[in-house]
Write a protein that holds these residues in place. Structure first.
Motif, PDB file in Angstrom:
ATOM      1  N   LEU A   1      -3.682  -0.104  -7.527  1.00  0.00           N
ATOM      2  CA  LEU A   1      -4.459  -0.765  -6.482  1.00  0.00           C
ATOM      3  C   LEU A   1      -4.855  -2.171  -6.929  1.00  0.00           C
TER       4      LEU A   1
ATOM      5  N   SER B   1      -8.388   8.124  -2.744  1.00  0.00           N
ATOM      6  CA  SER B   1      -7.404   8.170  -3.834  1.00  0.00           C
ATOM      7  C   SER B   1      -7.617   9.418  -4.689  1.00  0.00           C
TER       8      SER B   1
ATOM      9  N   PHE C   1      -6.774  -1.130   3.619  1.00  0.00           N
ATOM     10  CA  PHE C   1      -6.428  -2.479   3.181  1.00  0.00           C
ATOM     11  C   PHE C   1      -6.497  -3.476   4.333  1.00  0.00           C
TER      12      PHE C   1
ATOM     13  N   LEU D   1      -4.306   4.176   3.254  1.00  0.00           N
ATOM     14  CA  LEU D   1      -4.277   2.928   2.488  1.00  0.00           C
ATOM     15  C   LEU D   1      -4.053   1.719   3.384  1.00  0.00           C
TER      16      LEU D   1
ATOM     17  N   TYR E   1      -1.917   9.589   2.966  1.00  0.00           N
ATOM     18  CA  TYR E   1      -2.459   8.570   2.056  1.00  0.00           C
ATOM     19  C   TYR E   1      -1.941   7.179   2.433  1.00  0.00           C
TER      20      TYR E   1
ATOM     21  N   LEU F   1     -11.821   3.769  -0.979  1.00  0.00           N
ATOM     22  CA  LEU F   1     -10.568   3.796  -1.720  1.00  0.00           C
ATOM     23  C   LEU F   1     -10.639   4.842  -2.841  1.00  0.00           C
TER      24      LEU F   1
ATOM     25  N   ALA G   1       1.103   4.465  -2.882  1.00  0.00           N
ATOM     26  CA  ALA G   1       1.167   5.914  -2.626  1.00  0.00           C
ATOM     27  C   ALA G   1       2.383   6.519  -3.305  1.00  0.00           C
TER      28      ALA G   1
ATOM     29  N   PRO H   1       0.827  -1.220   0.000  1.00  0.00           N
ATOM     30  CA  PRO H   1       0.000   0.000   0.000  1.00  0.00           C
ATOM     31  C   PRO H   1       0.857   1.265   0.000  1.00  0.00           C
TER      32      PRO H   1
END
Lengths: 378, 334
Positions: free
Chosen positions: A247, A269, A342, A338, A334, A265, A190, A186
């Motif tokens: 992703l 994002s 996740f 993430l 971020y 997400l 980013a 993840p």
């Protein structure tokens, strides 16, 4: 602000993107390649450390111990040495990262119920790997002692009631390394999006200055905000495609467990994409050459994201001043989002703080980028 | 071409362009030095001058692209320095470097600028069709602009600049690098626009093009050195009358002519010497006799009307002389 002008600029910019299929391919292929390279390259797991064994005893017990080392994923038996000199040579040449020296009285001491010791020699030039290798070695030896203890007790016809040996707890630490990909990937998403996002827009204004089209554009009534929104919209679409690629690879290729929702997400994002696209735009407005703008955008996103976003180096362990600096790195939020989406399945409510920080960040960069654009040639 | 948008039109009383004491400095360099002039509605005003004279700087200030260091400029009655956005809606601009998008087609470029200038949607198709026809690009609407020849590019750029029917047009060397036939067509377009009431300020370094303008401003080293109709400029620029002198050995003849009585100026002009004299009818035969006496064969002098180039050379020379004199005077001060 006139919607009409934003639309005209967005259409023009989209046409230019489509007319330049090579750049478009690069924009879509680069994140794919970066994901794969970083995904495999940035890996904190240490596996298959080359092992050299000098077994002075060469008995049943010692061979058992060596077999345990060889069977573990952490080590691979590279060489069986016959002398101390050979061991030294193996380490000197970098042929092996760790050497295991088993004394001649190993079984005897073990059977006498006493303590047997083995020696581990480590190549300390890479202290981190050496540390981890030592830890792994201890855990293998601990497992071996536990089994040996059980074996000895059983042979005497008893049952084992000893407590779990001290040091086994440490294996949790090492098990965590097994999952490193899950929290690294993840972070890589980013990183890749920060680099690619800023790259996408870093050329858009500089190119117009270089081609001479900007002189005409600034003589029209177009407003800086209209120009920015119009130019960013098509790149936002490309950026979303890049995000989907990154992703998607994270979930389907690297098989990072995904416990969150696609909506969270997409929302977060998009927010991050806005920030990085605006950073690229800000650079493009400030630097009127394409090469310069591209370099600065790369530097401005890659370095802070790699070092300060917490994706590879834990923020909590940084000195206070550096920790404070991480708040200025948009990727920090971020990455946090993430990982939580996740691995923990966090939603917008749990993520309110990083989301608000990212939104504030986006607002500041948007204003800076719009204001940086001057409609004069002075 | 329809007349310019009434909403965007200049107020009838004020001149379309009014410039007063306009000065622009870049650091220590003065690109524009106290320039003043005015242009009326529908007037074609040509700015003539060598490269680096300040023509582009002037046009850029009038388009609101550069901020004047001193002085005032009003375009369509609006102060350029104070309300540049209001000015931008009322002008069309062709920059010196071609600045349409090469990777977009003819109509895509026109649609883009129609959108940027907020041309009413109902009128868009008609105006784009007009611009295409005007540029002579019928049938090439979908050609990428990068693939057009120079002359077509320039006419398309002009078409893009008038989509919003601006009352004032600024054209910065629009015909540089374009073949003569295309240049002639381009000037026909400018005259059509002028007939519709559009004020056109055009810079050029082609002397022959100056003759197409209603009025000409000569500009050198940032200063306006002459302003008037082409005829006025040619009449008043020379102090005296002009002789074209043909002879065998131009190099040897020139210093002799320069030193002769009644000669104010003499310069090589192609295969002839152009001589400014106080009285052409009297000095012509004198010069012929002088050269014959010095053994230079075939000397014939005949009076000619000065060309724009003669005027230009003469005026720039005088301006340089004045500048040198005033610089010396300034240097002599304690």
């Amino acid at each position: 602000m006139k919607l009409r002008r934003i639309q005209a600029i967005a259409v023009k910019e989209a046409l230019q993107i489509v007319r330049d299929p090579r750049s478009l391919m690069i924009a879509l292929l680069v994140p794919l390649m970066q994901m794969v390279i970083f995904g495999y390259g940035v890996n904190l797991d240490i596996r298959h450390i080359p092992l050299c064994v000098l077994d002075h005893e060469n008995g049943q017990q010692s061979r058992n111990l060596v077999a345990r080392f060889a069977a573990s994923n952490y080590f691979s038996l590279r060489r069986a040495a016959g002398s101390d000199r050979e061991v030294a040579q193996a380490l000197d040449e970098g042929d092996c990262g760790i050497a295991l020296v088993i004394p001649a009285d190993f079984s005897q001491r073990l059977n006498d119920g006493g303590r047997a010791t083995v020696q581990a020699l480590l190549d300390g030039t890479d202290s981190n790997t050496a540390n981890i290798a030592a830890g792994y070695a201890k855990s293998v030896v601990a497992a071996f002692s536990a089994a040996a203890q059980l074996d000895a007790v059983q042979r005497r016809g008893g049952t084992l009631q000893t407590q779990t040996p001290v040091g086994v707890e440490a294996r949790v630490w090492f098990n965590e390394a097994l999952e490193s990909r899950n929290f690294i990937v993840p972070g890589i998403v980013a990183l890749v999006m920060a680099i690619v996002g800023a790259q996408l827009t870093s050329l858009t204004i500089a190119r117009e200055w270089e081609r001479g089209t900007m002189e005409l554009l600034v003589s029209t009534p177009v407003q800086p905000m209209e120009l920015m929104i119009g130019k960013l919209l098509p790149y936002f679409a490309v950026g979303l495609a890049d995000a989907a690629i990154c992703l998607g690879l994270a979930v389907f290729w690297f098989e990072v467990p995904f416990h969150g929702t696609v909506a969270t997400l997409l929302f977060t994002s998009s927010l991050f994409l806005t920030v990085v696209l605006c950073i690229g735009y800000l650079v493009s407005v400030s630097i009127r050459s394409q090469v310069g703008a591209s370099q600065v955008a790369l530097l401005a996103t890659m370095l802070p994201t790699t070092l300060l976003s917490g994706f590879s180096f834990p923020i909590e362990q940084m000195p206070a001043a550096v920790q404070a600096a991480t708040f200025l790195v948009s990727a920090r939020y971020y990455v946090e989002i993430l990982k939580a989406v996740f691995l923990k399945g966090a939603g917008v409510v749990e993520l309110a703080v990083p989301i608000l920080c990212l939104a504030l960040y986006a607002a500041v960069v948007v204003v800076l980028a719009a204001r940086a654009f001057r409609k004069t040639l002075d | 071409m329809n007349p310019p948008d009434a909403a965007l039109a200049t107020t009838s009383a004020a001149p379309a362009i009014a410039v007063d004491g306009l000065t622009k400095r870049f650091g220590a360099f003065t690109a524009l030095d106290g320039v003043s002039f005015a242009a009326g509605q529908g007037e074609i005003m040509g700015f003539l001058g060598p490269n680096g004279a300040g023509k582009s700087t002037l046009i850029r200030i009038l388009c609101g692209l550069l901020h004047p260091s001193a002085g005032q400029a009003r375009v369509a009655g609006i102060d350029v320095a104070r309300q540049p956005e209001a000015v931008r809606a009322r002008i069309g601009y062709m920059s010196q470097k071609f600045s349409l998008y090469g990777d977009l087609s003819v109509v895509e470029n026109l649609r883009f600028f129609a959108g940027i200038y907020s041309v009413p949607r109902a009128e868009m198709a008609g105006r784009i069709a007009y611009a295409v026809a005007m540029a002579g690009l019928g049938g090439q609407e979908n050609t990428l602009v990068a693939n057009l020849a120079g002359g077509w590019k320039q006419r398309l750029a002009l078409g893009a600049a008038i989509l919003h029917r601006p009352p004032v047009l600024f054209l910065d060397e629009p015909t540089s690098g374009v073949d003569p036939e295309s240049r002639r067509r381009f000037w026909e377009l400018i005259h059509t626009l002028s007939g519709d009431g559009v004020t056109v300020l055009v810079s050029t370094h082609y002397m022959d093009e100056a003759e197409y303008c209603h009025r000409i401003a000569l500009i050198a080293r940032g200063r306006l050195i002459a302003l008037g109709t082409p005829l006025e400029i040619k009449r008043h620029s020379l102090d005296g009358e002009l002789l074209a002198l043909a002879c065998a050995d131009l190099g040897r003849a020139l210093p002799l002519v320069q030193g002769a009585a009644g000669v104010r100026d003499a310069a090589l002009f192609g295969s002839r010497i152009h001589v400014t004299v106080d009285e052409a009818a009297r000095r012509g035969p004198e010069l012929e006799a002088l050269l014959a006496a010095r053994g230079i064969a075939g000397a014939t002098a005949r009076p000619i009307a000065p060309t724009m180039e003669d005027s230009f050379v003469s005026l720039v020379g005088k301006a340089a002389l004045n500048a040198a004199t005033s610089a010396n005077a300034a240097g002599a001060r304690p």
